[in-house]
Design a protein around this motif. Structure first.
Motif, PDB file in Angstrom:
ATOM      1  N   CYS A  86     -55.011  44.616   2.653  1.00 58.41           N
ATOM      2  CA  CYS A  86     -55.343  43.288   3.190  1.00 58.41           C
ATOM      3  C   CYS A  86     -54.237  42.840   4.137  1.00 58.41           C
ATOM      4  CB  CYS A  86     -55.511  42.280   2.060  1.00 58.41           C
ATOM      5  SG  CYS A  86     -56.782  42.704   0.855  1.00 58.41           S
ATOM      6  N   GLY A  87     -54.159  43.500   5.271  1.00 55.88           N
ATOM      7  CA  GLY A  87     -53.149  43.139   6.250  1.00 55.88           C
ATOM      8  C   GLY A  87     -51.827  43.824   6.015  1.00 55.88           C
ATOM      9  N   PRO A  88     -50.840  43.538   6.878  1.00 56.74           N
ATOM     10  CA  PRO A  88     -49.525  44.178   6.770  1.00 56.74           C
ATOM     11  C   PRO A  88     -48.751  43.678   5.573  1.00 56.74           C
ATOM     12  CG  PRO A  88     -49.490  42.474   8.454  1.00 56.74           C
ATOM     13  CD  PRO A  88     -50.921  42.592   8.007  1.00 56.74           C
ATOM     14  N   PRO A  89     -47.679  44.390   5.181  1.00 52.88           N
ATOM     15  CA  PRO A  89     -46.853  43.935   4.060  1.00 52.88           C
ATOM     16  C   PRO A  89     -46.254  42.554   4.330  1.00 52.88           C
ATOM     17  CG  PRO A  89     -46.327  46.202   4.643  1.00 52.88           C
ATOM     18  CD  PRO A  89     -47.217  45.682   5.718  1.00 52.88           C
ATOM     19  N   LEU A  90     -46.027  41.797   3.265  1.00 50.10           N
ATOM     20  CA  LEU A  90     -45.387  40.493   3.363  1.00 50.10           C
ATOM     21  C   LEU A  90     -43.879  40.687   3.213  1.00 50.10           C
ATOM     22  CD1 LEU A  90     -47.799  38.389   1.113  1.00 50.10           C
ATOM     23  CD2 LEU A  90     -48.018  39.009   3.540  1.00 50.10           C
ATOM     24  N   LEU A  91     -43.133  40.229   4.219  1.00 49.59           N
ATOM     25  CA  LEU A  91     -41.698  40.428   4.260  1.00 49.59           C
ATOM     26  C   LEU A  91     -40.979  39.085   4.237  1.00 49.59           C
ATOM     27  CD1 LEU A  91     -41.638  43.150   7.070  1.00 49.59           C
ATOM     28  CD2 LEU A  91     -41.687  43.513   4.590  1.00 49.59           C
ATOM     29  N   GLY A  92     -39.745  39.093   3.787  1.00 48.24           N
ATOM     30  CA  GLY A  92     -38.959  37.867   3.762  1.00 48.24           C
ATOM     31  C   GLY A  92     -37.900  37.868   2.683  1.00 48.24           C
ATOM     32  N   HIS A  93     -38.170  38.559   1.583  1.00 50.10           N
ATOM     33  CA  HIS A  93     -37.175  38.639   0.505  1.00 50.10           C
ATOM     34  C   HIS A  93     -36.063  39.613   0.895  1.00 50.10           C
ATOM     35  CE1 HIS A  93     -39.110  36.330  -2.715  1.00 50.10           C
ATOM     36  NE2 HIS A  93     -40.266  36.794  -2.260  1.00 50.10           N
ATOM     37  N   ASP A  94     -34.827  39.244   0.596  1.00 51.48           N
ATOM     38  CA  ASP A  94     -33.700  40.148   0.823  1.00 51.48           C
ATOM     39  C   ASP A  94     -33.430  41.033  -0.390  1.00 51.48           C
ATOM     40  OD1 ASP A  94     -33.181  39.176   3.403  1.00 51.48           O
ATOM     41  OD2 ASP A  94     -31.985  37.513   2.609  1.00 51.48           O
ATOM     42  N   ALA A  95     -33.848  40.592  -1.562  1.00 51.68           N
ATOM     43  CA  ALA A  95     -33.671  41.363  -2.794  1.00 51.68           C
ATOM     44  C   ALA A  95     -35.025  41.890  -3.263  1.00 51.68           C
ATOM     45  CB  ALA A  95     -33.033  40.494  -3.874  1.00 51.68           C
ATOM     46  N   PHE A  96     -35.008  42.818  -4.231  1.00 53.37           N
ATOM     47  CA  PHE A  96     -36.251  43.349  -4.785  1.00 53.37           C
ATOM     48  C   PHE A  96     -37.100  42.216  -5.358  1.00 53.37           C
ATOM     49  CE2 PHE A  96     -33.772  47.412  -6.088  1.00 53.37           C
ATOM     50  CZ  PHE A  96     -33.786  47.833  -4.772  1.00 53.37           C
ATOM     51  N   VAL A  97     -38.403  42.277  -5.106  1.00 51.44           N
ATOM     52  CA  VAL A  97     -39.317  41.342  -5.747  1.00 51.44           C
ATOM     53  C   VAL A  97     -39.601  41.854  -7.150  1.00 51.44           C
ATOM     54  CG1 VAL A  97     -41.644  40.362  -5.720  1.00 51.44           C
ATOM     55  CG2 VAL A  97     -40.345  40.554  -3.592  1.00 51.44           C
TER      56      VAL A  97
END
Length: 309
Positions: free
Chosen positions: A182-193
């Motif tokens: 469902c679309g590209p990956p969601l990015l923004g976190h600097d650490a592991f989710v």
């Protein structure tokens, strides 16, 4: 012992690592509990007594409860040997198909009638079972990253969006019907989710929340992938139990996070902080005679607290 007051406790012999609430076919409320000694038990939160112990469990990594309309639910346990199944009443193993992937993470979708399991090591498929029949379904795509967590979000039409997060590739979204991303990956976190959660809002929007190891909480529109509101950060996370819970209680969507041993809550839509719930970790929502109640892990077992408005 009857659990009927704020802070009342279920006395387990070891600290609690994880909990899942469910109801039996006759409506009786139960808690599926993993303790620090790796034992897995079913507890009655009303009497405060253990109901049964799951037999032959060898180290639980994750747990889930699968619904079967008109019949008793089935309990799923991810162990070092794969995914195992157990009868919710007797605790005996069920002879259902399993997988060899180790350190799986589990999620239930479609009203609790489908189980999703994804292994840690890439490339690995997201496995699926129809929990009403015990039948294994075709895998849902593959994740090409070391998996950390998986969640199943129920859309307004009743279908699932499966969401995964790993070490490096951001948050991936999958359509459980087509198998397409469902679309590209969601990015923004600097650490592991470390944890993901979802909630269908009253207006029909599907909200996704992600919590990383640095204590940063982000909200997303799960369908569009757009961020929602400001980032909530500075959370000191507990190493015990699950830290993220998304609920809709008293008509108010909420996000609960365990931070520094305190279960805190926010309005899921506005991001406004609400009153702290209680001390503890690994919160689970219960309905006790119509009263929204939080079950929280503590040093001496599990404590029950009415949910603050």
């Amino acid at each position: 012992m009857v659990i009927n007051g704020p802070g009342a406790a279920l006395k387990t012999r070891h600290s609690v690592d994880q909990m899942v609430a469910f109801r039996r076919a006759d409506g009786r409320l139960r808690l599926l509990v993993v303790c620090a000694d790796a034992s897995v038990q079913v507890w009655d939160p009303v009497s405060g007594e253990p109901a049964t112990t799951l037999h032959q469990v060898r180290g639980a990594n994750d747990i889930a409860v699968c619904r079967r309309p008109g019949r008793e639910p089935v309990l799923a346990v991810a162990t070092d040997d794969g995914v195992e199944w157990f009868d919710a009443v007797s605790g005996d193993p069920c002879r259902w198909p399993t997988v060899d992937d180790t350190h799986c993470r589990l999620a239930v979708g479609r009203g609790g009638e489908v189980l999703y399991a994804a292994g840690f090591f890439p490339p690995a498929p997201v496995h699926r079972w129809d929990a009403t029949t015990g039948t294994m379904l075709p895998p849902l795509g593959r994740h090409d990253d070391h998996l950390v967590t998986v969640a199943a979000l129920t859309r307004s039409g009743g279908t699932d969006m499966v969401v995964t997060a790993g070490w490096a590739e951001g948050i991936q979204r999958w359509d459980a019907v087509t198998g397409a991303t469902c679309g590209p990956p969601l990015l923004g976190h600097d650490a592991f989710v470390h944890e993901l959660g979802g909630l269908l809002l009253p207006g029909g929007d599907l909200l996704l929340a992600s919590l990383d190891g640095d204590g940063e909480l982000r909200r997303w529109d799960a369908e569009t992938g757009e961020p929602v509101g400001a980032v909530i950060d500075g959370l000191g996370l507990s190493g015990l139990g699950r830290n993220l819970l998304m609920i809709n209680a008293d008509g108010r969507p909420r996000i609960l996070v365990t931070s520094d041993g305190i279960i805190r809550q926010w309005d899921a839509v506005t991001g406004v902080a609400l009153a702290d719930v209680a001390e503890g970790y690994g919160a689970v929502l219960l309905d006790l005679d119509g009263v929204p109640t939080i079950a929280a892990g503590c040093d001496d077992g599990i404590r029950l607290h009415p949910l603050p408005r």
